[in-house]
Design a protein around this motif. Structure first.
Motif, PDB file in Angstrom:
ATOM      1  N   GLU A  52      37.333 -15.437 -20.813  1.00  0.00           N
ATOM      2  CA  GLU A  52      36.166 -15.432 -21.010  1.00  0.00           C
ATOM      3  C   GLU A  52      35.210 -16.091 -19.914  1.00  0.00           C
ATOM      4  OE1 GLU A  52      36.379 -18.996 -22.719  1.00  0.00           O
ATOM      5  OE2 GLU A  52      34.243 -19.427 -23.294  1.00  0.00           O
ATOM      6  N   ALA A  53      34.002 -14.795 -20.411  1.00  0.00           N
ATOM      7  CA  ALA A  53      32.470 -14.950 -19.717  1.00  0.00           C
ATOM      8  C   ALA A  53      31.928 -16.353 -19.593  1.00  0.00           C
ATOM      9  CB  ALA A  53      31.719 -13.580 -19.907  1.00  0.00           C
ATOM     10  N   LEU A  54      32.098 -16.809 -18.330  1.00  0.00           N
ATOM     11  CA  LEU A  54      31.283 -17.963 -18.256  1.00  0.00           C
ATOM     12  C   LEU A  54      29.867 -18.216 -17.304  1.00  0.00           C
ATOM     13  CD1 LEU A  54      34.674 -20.045 -18.192  1.00  0.00           C
ATOM     14  CD2 LEU A  54      32.789 -20.228 -19.740  1.00  0.00           C
ATOM     15  N   LEU A  55      28.849 -18.504 -17.533  1.00  0.00           N
ATOM     16  CA  LEU A  55      27.367 -18.390 -17.171  1.00  0.00           C
ATOM     17  C   LEU A  55      27.293 -19.368 -16.012  1.00  0.00           C
ATOM     18  CD1 LEU A  55      24.989 -16.636 -16.935  1.00  0.00           C
ATOM     19  CD2 LEU A  55      24.012 -18.683 -18.858  1.00  0.00           C
ATOM     20  N   ARG A  56      27.404 -19.037 -14.343  1.00  0.00           N
ATOM     21  CA  ARG A  56      26.935 -19.503 -13.450  1.00  0.00           C
ATOM     22  C   ARG A  56      25.298 -19.152 -12.649  1.00  0.00           C
ATOM     23  NH1 ARG A  56      30.257 -21.685 -15.213  1.00  0.00           N
ATOM     24  NH2 ARG A  56      32.271 -22.374 -14.713  1.00  0.00           N
ATOM     25  N   TRP A  57      24.975 -20.309 -12.384  1.00  0.00           N
ATOM     26  CA  TRP A  57      23.667 -20.168 -12.209  1.00  0.00           C
ATOM     27  C   TRP A  57      23.768 -19.934 -10.439  1.00  0.00           C
ATOM     28  CZ3 TRP A  57      18.671 -24.010 -12.640  1.00  0.00           C
ATOM     29  CH2 TRP A  57      17.877 -23.093 -11.875  1.00  0.00           C
ATOM     30  N   GLU A  58      23.004 -19.781  -9.773  1.00  0.00           N
ATOM     31  CA  GLU A  58      23.558 -18.859  -8.341  1.00  0.00           C
ATOM     32  C   GLU A  58      22.077 -19.408  -8.091  1.00  0.00           C
ATOM     33  OE1 GLU A  58      26.532 -16.680  -5.667  1.00  0.00           O
ATOM     34  OE2 GLU A  58      25.613 -15.637  -6.602  1.00  0.00           O
ATOM     35  N   HIS A  59      21.688 -20.858  -7.731  1.00  0.00           N
ATOM     36  CA  HIS A  59      20.566 -21.501  -7.433  1.00  0.00           C
ATOM     37  C   HIS A  59      20.210 -21.232  -5.740  1.00  0.00           C
ATOM     38  CE1 HIS A  59      17.435 -24.481  -6.866  1.00  0.00           C
ATOM     39  NE2 HIS A  59      17.013 -24.438  -8.305  1.00  0.00           N
ATOM     40  N   PRO A  60      19.065 -21.192  -4.963  1.00  0.00           N
ATOM     41  CA  PRO A  60      18.883 -20.984  -3.420  1.00  0.00           C
ATOM     42  C   PRO A  60      19.447 -21.412  -2.897  1.00  0.00           C
ATOM     43  CG  PRO A  60      16.541 -20.915  -4.962  1.00  0.00           C
ATOM     44  CD  PRO A  60      17.747 -20.379  -6.035  1.00  0.00           C
ATOM     45  N   ARG A  61      18.824 -23.124  -3.298  1.00  0.00           N
ATOM     46  CA  ARG A  61      18.931 -24.063  -2.298  1.00  0.00           C
ATOM     47  C   ARG A  61      20.764 -24.886  -2.725  1.00  0.00           C
ATOM     48  NH1 ARG A  61      16.246 -28.271  -1.597  1.00  0.00           N
ATOM     49  NH2 ARG A  61      15.830 -28.902  -3.964  1.00  0.00           N
ATOM     50  N   LEU A  62      20.671 -25.004  -4.101  1.00  0.00           N
ATOM     51  CA  LEU A  62      21.247 -26.229  -4.282  1.00  0.00           C
ATOM     52  C   LEU A  62      22.758 -25.251  -4.628  1.00  0.00           C
ATOM     53  CD1 LEU A  62      19.389 -27.983  -7.110  1.00  0.00           C
ATOM     54  CD2 LEU A  62      19.863 -28.304  -4.976  1.00  0.00           C
ATOM     55  N   GLY A  63      23.074 -24.213  -4.524  1.00  0.00           N
ATOM     56  CA  GLY A  63      24.851 -23.787  -4.944  1.00  0.00           C
ATOM     57  C   GLY A  63      24.851 -23.144  -5.847  1.00  0.00           C
ATOM     58  N   LEU A  64      25.650 -23.208  -5.970  1.00  0.00           N
ATOM     59  CA  LEU A  64      26.643 -22.418  -7.513  1.00  0.00           C
ATOM     60  C   LEU A  64      26.813 -23.906  -8.865  1.00  0.00           C
ATOM     61  CD1 LEU A  64      27.707 -19.621  -8.040  1.00  0.00           C
ATOM     62  CD2 LEU A  64      29.850 -21.297  -8.202  1.00  0.00           C
ATOM     63  N   LEU A  65      25.512 -23.163  -9.103  1.00  0.00           N
ATOM     64  CA  LEU A  65      25.609 -24.605 -10.674  1.00  0.00           C
ATOM     65  C   LEU A  65      26.211 -24.074 -11.982  1.00  0.00           C
ATOM     66  CD1 LEU A  65      21.762 -25.188 -10.302  1.00  0.00           C
ATOM     67  CD2 LEU A  65      23.729 -26.454  -9.744  1.00  0.00           C
ATOM     68  N   ALA A  66      26.962 -25.061 -12.647  1.00  0.00           N
ATOM     69  CA  ALA A  66      27.917 -24.958 -13.781  1.00  0.00           C
ATOM     70  C   ALA A  66      26.750 -25.477 -15.170  1.00  0.00           C
ATOM     71  CB  ALA A  66      28.891 -25.984 -14.266  1.00  0.00           C
ATOM     72  N   PRO A  67      27.004 -24.150 -16.174  1.00  0.00           N
ATOM     73  CA  PRO A  67      25.861 -24.157 -17.391  1.00  0.00           C
ATOM     74  C   PRO A  67      25.900 -25.820 -18.157  1.00  0.00           C
ATOM     75  CG  PRO A  67      28.558 -23.170 -17.661  1.00  0.00           C
ATOM     76  CD  PRO A  67      28.789 -23.662 -16.364  1.00  0.00           C
ATOM     77  N   ASP A  68      26.841 -26.280 -17.403  1.00  0.00           N
ATOM     78  CA  ASP A  68      25.865 -28.321 -18.543  1.00  0.00           C
ATOM     79  C   ASP A  68      25.066 -28.299 -17.772  1.00  0.00           C
ATOM     80  OD1 ASP A  68      28.455 -27.869 -19.810  1.00  0.00           O
ATOM     81  OD2 ASP A  68      29.553 -29.146 -18.398  1.00  0.00           O
ATOM     82  N   LEU A  69      24.693 -28.248 -16.043  1.00  0.00           N
ATOM     83  CA  LEU A  69      23.453 -28.483 -16.132  1.00  0.00           C
ATOM     84  C   LEU A  69      21.897 -27.756 -16.104  1.00  0.00           C
ATOM     85  CD1 LEU A  69      24.355 -28.757 -12.218  1.00  0.00           C
ATOM     86  CD2 LEU A  69      23.540 -30.390 -13.710  1.00  0.00           C
ATOM     87  N   PHE A  70      22.142 -26.723 -16.346  1.00  0.00           N
ATOM     88  CA  PHE A  70      20.330 -26.031 -17.042  1.00  0.00           C
ATOM     89  C   PHE A  70      21.562 -25.155 -18.827  1.00  0.00           C
ATOM     90  CE2 PHE A  70      24.187 -23.130 -14.970  1.00  0.00           C
ATOM     91  CZ  PHE A  70      23.689 -21.629 -16.046  1.00  0.00           C
ATOM     92  N   LEU A  71      22.144 -24.819 -19.109  1.00  0.00           N
ATOM     93  CA  LEU A  71      21.976 -24.104 -20.552  1.00  0.00           C
ATOM     94  C   LEU A  71      21.362 -25.463 -21.516  1.00  0.00           C
ATOM     95  CD1 LEU A  71      23.192 -21.600 -20.880  1.00  0.00           C
ATOM     96  CD2 LEU A  71      24.873 -22.879 -21.816  1.00  0.00           C
ATOM     97  N   PRO A  72      21.059 -26.290 -21.559  1.00  0.00           N
ATOM     98  CA  PRO A  72      20.583 -27.397 -22.114  1.00  0.00           C
ATOM     99  C   PRO A  72      19.333 -27.053 -22.076  1.00  0.00           C
ATOM    100  CG  PRO A  72      22.269 -28.902 -21.947  1.00  0.00           C
ATOM    101  CD  PRO A  72      22.538 -27.165 -21.182  1.00  0.00           C
TER     102      PRO A  72
END
Ligand code: C2E
Ligand code: MG
Ligand code: MG
Ligand code: MG
Length: 281
Positions: free
Chosen positions: A59-79
């Protein structure tokens, strides 16, 4: 003393709340440029055969490598994205990247089923079927290898349109899984009408199995129902051996969860495939 406590509470919690709010605002400001800045990355969580433990999918699961905050899970930004048309572009990128990765592993000798989560807005877009067809054609993939994960609540918003789009996706060969099964309306009658190929039993059932025996009965019932419709069944959220054995006893086809493997980077997933030794094709 009470005053002291009050001050203490203020000192500890208020900056945290302020910090969280600040962080949310920062995320909202940055999220719309994250795609252009190539900060999104897909992690992959293994899905294994309940019969023999072989990796059969991811299962492909989206992550955001935020330059300052690090690796973020979708619950934090997908909405934030899902509330805007920007989700279409991010969703298209997810489809493309997941297919590219599936092809790479296929060339390595592993023909896996790649599960891709789809947002409501994406599903309601008539361009989704042709977009996906173009992507699989580009990578020389068989559409049967791509499984789109949708949720019940998403379908209920406009069941006729959803059914229409799902049908064109299915006609093109794509598989369709109903994600988080059991948490929504669980209107069983529409399951017959929709071209669904699999259901994913939500992890809330799996989690309760050890405490509440009835959860296993529910899973057994759902599986009997799914089998009668010739649907594949996947159980997500398996974290303990006990849960795994209980779920295996139900005749569930595919297992997914932290016990089997956490979502990981493509390089780690590849290493896991190679360590497994025998290529399934
Ligand atoms: P989901 O599709 O139901 O994905 C399963 C979630 O459960 C993932 O969280 C996964 O990391 C987590 N999980 C897997 N095994 C276990 C386990 O054993 N225990 C526990 N506690 N959790 C487990 P994640 O990656 O944070 O994703 C959350 C949700 O965000 C997903 O739920 C999905 O609805 C959405 N999502 C993720 N990636 C995408 C994407 O590319 N596009 C869209 N539209 N939605 C996505
Ligand atoms: Mg999913
Ligand atoms: Mg789920
Ligand atoms: Mg979910």
């Amino acid at each position: 003393e009470a005053k002291d406590n009050g001050r203490h509470t203020f000192a500890v919690f208020s900056p945290t709340a302020r910090h969280l709010l600040k962080q949310r605002l920062e995320l909202r400001q940055d999220v719309f440029s994250a795609l252009d800045r190539r900060q999104f990355v897909l992690f992959y969580q293994p899905q294994v055969s309940a019969a023999n433990g072989a990796v059969v999918g991811a299962e492909a699961l989206l992550r955001w490598e935020h330059p300052r905050l690090g690796l973020l899970a979708p619950d934090l930004f997908l909405p934030m994205l899902e509330g805007s048309p920007a989700i279409t572009e991010v969703g298209a990128w997810v489809c493309e990247e997941a297919c590219r990765q599936a092809r790479e592993w296929e060339l390595l000798g592993y023909r896996l089923r790649m599960a891709v989560n789809v947002s409501p807005r994406q599903l309601m877009d008539e361009n989704l079927p042709p977009l996906l067809q173009n992507i699989v054609a580009h990578y020389g993939l068989d559409a049967e290898c791509i499984k789109l994960e949708v949720t019940e609540s998403m379908l209920m918003q406009d069941i006729d349109k959803a059914a229409f789009i799902l049908r064109s996706l299915r006609n093109a060969g794509f598989r369709i899984a109903l994600d988080d099964f059991g948490t929504g309306y669980s209107n069983l009658s529409y399951l017959r009408q929709l071209p669904i190929t699999a259901i994913k039993i939500d992890r809330s059932f799996v989690r309760e199995i050890e405490r509440d025996r009835r959860c296993l009965d529910i899973v057994n019932g759902v599986i009997a129902f799914a089998k009668s419709l010739k649907l594949d069944v996947i159980c997500e959220g398996i974290e303990t051996e006990l849960q795994k054995e209980a779920i295996r006893s139900t005749g569930c086809d595919v297992l997914q969860g932290y016990l089997i493997g956490k979502p990981m980077r493509a390089t780690d997933f590849r290493a896991m495939l190679l360590a497994q030794g025998t290529a399934p094709m």
